[in-house]
Design a protein around this motif. Structure first.
Motif, mmCIF file in Angstrom:
data_model
loop_
_atom_site.group_PDB
_atom_site.id
_atom_site.type_symbol
_atom_site.label_atom_id
_atom_site.label_comp_id
_atom_site.label_asym_id
_atom_site.label_seq_id
_atom_site.Cartn_x
_atom_site.Cartn_y
_atom_site.Cartn_z
ATOM 1 N N PHE A 5 28.402 10.925 27.520
ATOM 2 C CA PHE A 5 28.054 12.306 27.857
ATOM 3 C C PHE A 5 28.006 13.155 26.603
ATOM 4 O O PHE A 5 28.614 12.821 25.580
ATOM 5 C CB PHE A 5 29.005 12.909 28.912
ATOM 6 N N GLU A 6 27.246 14.250 26.707
ATOM 7 C CA GLU A 6 27.073 15.181 25.594
ATOM 8 C C GLU A 6 27.160 16.610 26.116
ATOM 9 O O GLU A 6 26.452 16.970 27.055
ATOM 10 C CB GLU A 6 25.720 14.980 24.928
ATOM 11 N N LEU A 7 27.992 17.403 25.495
ATOM 12 C CA LEU A 7 28.091 18.825 25.798
ATOM 13 C C LEU A 7 27.654 19.602 24.558
ATOM 14 O O LEU A 7 28.104 19.295 23.445
ATOM 15 C CB LEU A 7 29.523 19.228 26.156
ATOM 16 N N SER A 8 26.777 20.572 24.749
ATOM 17 C CA SER A 8 26.292 21.383 23.639
ATOM 18 C C SER A 8 26.518 22.862 23.930
ATOM 19 O O SER A 8 25.914 23.410 24.859
ATOM 20 C CB SER A 8 24.805 21.121 23.391
ATOM 21 N N LYS A 9 27.439 23.478 23.187
ATOM 22 C CA LYS A 9 27.744 24.902 23.287
ATOM 23 C C LYS A 9 28.006 25.323 24.743
ATOM 24 O O LYS A 9 27.469 26.317 25.233
ATOM 25 C CB LYS A 9 26.613 25.731 22.678
ATOM 26 N N VAL A 10 28.844 24.552 25.404
ATOM 27 C CA VAL A 10 29.149 24.810 26.814
ATOM 28 C C VAL A 10 30.161 25.943 26.938
ATOM 29 O O VAL A 10 31.234 25.900 26.342
ATOM 30 C CB VAL A 10 29.676 23.535 27.495
ATOM 31 N N THR A 11 29.791 26.935 27.728
ATOM 32 C CA THR A 11 30.666 28.074 28.010
ATOM 33 C C THR A 11 30.825 28.219 29.521
ATOM 34 O O THR A 11 29.856 28.081 30.266
ATOM 35 C CB THR A 11 30.091 29.370 27.425
ATOM 36 N N VAL A 12 32.068 28.435 29.938
ATOM 37 C CA VAL A 12 32.369 28.705 31.347
ATOM 38 C C VAL A 12 33.148 30.008 31.409
ATOM 39 O O VAL A 12 34.202 30.128 30.786
ATOM 40 C CB VAL A 12 33.189 27.575 31.994
ATOM 41 N N THR A 13 32.591 30.977 32.115
ATOM 42 C CA THR A 13 33.262 32.273 32.227
ATOM 43 C C THR A 13 33.528 32.595 33.691
ATOM 44 O O THR A 13 32.803 32.191 34.586
ATOM 45 C CB THR A 13 32.420 33.405 31.613
ATOM 46 N N ARG A 14 34.609 33.335 33.888
ATOM 47 C CA ARG A 14 34.958 33.908 35.169
ATOM 48 C C ARG A 14 35.270 35.381 34.924
ATOM 49 O O ARG A 14 35.519 35.771 33.780
ATOM 50 C CB ARG A 14 36.161 33.182 35.776
ATOM 51 N N LYS A 22 31.830 27.836 24.059
ATOM 52 C CA LYS A 22 30.891 27.128 23.183
ATOM 53 C C LYS A 22 31.431 25.766 22.735
ATOM 54 O O LYS A 22 31.466 25.443 21.545
ATOM 55 C CB LYS A 22 30.539 27.991 21.967
ATOM 56 N N VAL A 23 31.822 24.968 23.708
ATOM 57 C CA VAL A 23 32.369 23.637 23.424
ATOM 58 C C VAL A 23 31.223 22.638 23.255
ATOM 59 O O VAL A 23 30.394 22.473 24.154
ATOM 60 C CB VAL A 23 33.301 23.174 24.561
ATOM 61 N N SER A 24 31.187 21.983 22.121
ATOM 62 C CA SER A 24 30.252 20.882 21.871
ATOM 63 C C SER A 24 31.069 19.610 21.692
ATOM 64 O O SER A 24 32.035 19.584 20.925
ATOM 65 C CB SER A 24 29.410 21.157 20.621
ATOM 66 N N TRP A 25 30.654 18.543 22.398
ATOM 67 C CA TRP A 25 31.484 17.333 22.438
ATOM 68 C C TRP A 25 30.615 16.163 22.876
ATOM 69 O O TRP A 25 29.904 16.254 23.858
ATOM 70 C CB TRP A 25 32.629 17.560 23.417
ATOM 71 N N THR A 26 30.661 15.084 22.114
ATOM 72 C CA THR A 26 29.917 13.874 22.455
ATOM 73 C C THR A 26 30.872 12.701 22.538
ATOM 74 O O THR A 26 31.683 12.477 21.630
ATOM 75 C CB THR A 26 28.834 13.569 21.401
ATOM 76 N N VAL A 27 30.787 11.954 23.634
ATOM 77 C CA VAL A 27 31.603 10.757 23.832
ATOM 78 C C VAL A 27 30.669 9.571 24.011
ATOM 79 O O VAL A 27 29.773 9.598 24.856
ATOM 80 C CB VAL A 27 32.526 10.909 25.060
ATOM 81 N N SER A 58 26.790 28.686 30.539
ATOM 82 C CA SER A 58 25.711 28.488 29.568
ATOM 83 C C SER A 58 25.984 27.204 28.799
ATOM 84 O O SER A 58 27.088 26.660 28.826
ATOM 85 C CB SER A 58 25.604 29.675 28.605
ATOM 86 N N GLY A 59 24.959 26.715 28.111
ATOM 87 C CA GLY A 59 25.082 25.472 27.369
ATOM 88 C C GLY A 59 24.403 24.324 28.087
ATOM 89 O O GLY A 59 23.931 24.469 29.229
ATOM 90 N N LYS A 60 24.339 23.173 27.427
ATOM 91 C CA LYS A 60 23.661 21.999 27.967
ATOM 92 C C LYS A 60 24.649 20.854 28.146
ATOM 93 O O LYS A 60 25.530 20.639 27.322
ATOM 94 C CB LYS A 60 22.534 21.562 27.028
ATOM 95 N N VAL A 61 24.459 20.122 29.256
ATOM 96 C CA VAL A 61 25.329 18.990 29.577
ATOM 97 C C VAL A 61 24.474 17.803 29.996
ATOM 98 O O VAL A 61 23.610 17.916 30.867
ATOM 99 C CB VAL A 61 26.310 19.329 30.730
ATOM 100 N N ARG A 62 24.709 16.651 29.373
ATOM 101 C CA ARG A 62 24.102 15.390 29.787
ATOM 102 C C ARG A 62 25.229 14.410 30.081
ATOM 103 O O ARG A 62 26.108 14.208 29.241
ATOM 104 C CB ARG A 62 23.182 14.817 28.709
ATOM 105 N N VAL A 63 25.208 13.821 31.265
ATOM 106 C CA VAL A 63 26.226 12.856 31.670
ATOM 107 C C VAL A 63 25.536 11.572 32.104
ATOM 108 O O VAL A 63 24.646 11.597 32.969
ATOM 109 C CB VAL A 63 27.091 13.408 32.823
ATOM 110 N N LEU A 64 25.914 10.464 31.479
ATOM 111 C CA LEU A 64 25.332 9.160 31.782
ATOM 112 C C LEU A 64 23.812 9.206 31.752
ATOM 113 O O LEU A 64 23.112 8.659 32.606
ATOM 114 C CB LEU A 64 25.836 8.659 33.136
ATOM 115 N N GLY A 65 23.292 9.896 30.738
ATOM 116 C CA GLY A 65 21.855 9.957 30.508
ATOM 117 C C GLY A 65 21.112 10.968 31.350
ATOM 118 O O GLY A 65 19.894 11.098 31.215
ATOM 119 N N GLN A 66 21.821 11.715 32.217
ATOM 120 C CA GLN A 66 21.172 12.676 33.109
ATOM 121 C C GLN A 66 21.565 14.104 32.720
ATOM 122 O O GLN A 66 22.726 14.371 32.408
ATOM 123 C CB GLN A 66 21.571 12.414 34.560
#
Length: 273
Positions: A5-14, A22-27, A58-66
């Motif tokens: 999976f890949e996270l690019s500048k992921v933000t979660v707000t409430r 803005k979490v970016s993380w690749t596993v 906001s941000g982009k998320v790909r998990v298991l190629g999707q």
């Protein structure tokens, strides 16, 4: 090596709070990650994003190629194993351990009128053996200790042969013996050739199994540090994560941490006379 999976500048707000900033993380495939951080750091929120049960603000998320937002998440979730107290609460206390594991093949939490193939039965037996819980097969779930339940839940999560396994604080609430039994099971799993990508959340470095390869540290929704565990998990980074001056020890791949001694306490060597 392809990314799990890949996270690019992921933000979660409430309202009034940013849970992830803005979490970016690749596993990548073959990696074993532990996420460390204090309460409120954003660890569970991050696991929900990776597990496709929460969409980021906001941000982009790909998990298991999707790509999240362009895929049927209900189908994608069948490829992800997840252990949590929520699953445990749904399992009938009178269900046998064997059936708790086996029933995952039909995505139910209790044995009813489903029919199972011989291959399903063999797989359940194999997984229970690998996790050291074969002796529990005929016990009912409600009679198990907390540590035994945690290992059964991991076996259940592995039953569907997931490509990604998310463990949210699997050692929480366990006594020392149960914790060590669980960690031993995770160490076996972490070195298995056919094991899925593993991501585990914890508050404590003492719970990191030998064989885990990477660490991500969070504080207030921000990434403090991430990378290979041998070079990234340092006293300085851990101290910044938890807001303390810490001493970190590594003994053959098992870690311990304690508050660093201050001033006269260190000079007196613990003498309080």
């Amino acid at each position: 090596m392809p990314a799990a999976f890949e996270l690019s500048k992921v933000t979660v707000t409430r309202p009034g709070k940013t849970l992830l900033d803005k979490v970016s993380w690749t596993v990548n495939e073959g990696e074993r990650w532990v996420i460390l951080g204090p309460n409120g750091a954003g660890k569970t929120t991050l696991m929900q994003v990776v597990g496709t049960t929460l969409h980021p603000t906001s941000g982009k998320v790909r998990v298991l190629g999707q790509k999240l937002g362009r895929v049927d998440v209900f189908e994608l979730r069948t490829r992800i194993g997840h252990t949590s107290t929520t699953v445990a609460d749904q399992i009938p206390p009178v269900e046998s351990v064997r059936n708790v594991v086996l029933s995952a093949a039909h995505a139910v939490t209790g044995r009813w009128n489903e029919k199972y193939d011989e291959i399903d039965i063999r797989r359940a037996i194999q997984i229970m053996g690998e996790l050291g819980i074969s002796a529990l097969a005929t016990r009912t779930f409600g009679t198990l200790s907390e540590g035994e339940k945690k290992r059964v839940l991991i076996a259940r999560a592995l039953m569907t042969d997931p490509e990604l396994l998310l463990l949210d604080e699997p050692a929480a609430g366990l006594d020392l013996g149960a914790r060590e039994d669980l960690i031993a099971s995770l160490e076996v799993l972490s070195v298995a050739e056919d094991a899925p990508v593993l991501v585990m959340v914890s508050h404590h470095v003492e719970e990191i199994p030998v064989g885990f390869t990477h660490v991500l540290m969070l504080r207030d929704g921000l990434v403090v540090a991430q990378g290979p565990i041998a070079s990234t998990l340092t006293a300085e980074a851990l101290g910044s994560t938890f807001g303390l001056r810490l001493e970190l020890q590594n003994d053959a791949g098992r870690y311990t941490a304690r508050r660093a001694a201050y001033g006269h306490r260190a000079d007196r060597g613990g003498d309080t006379s």
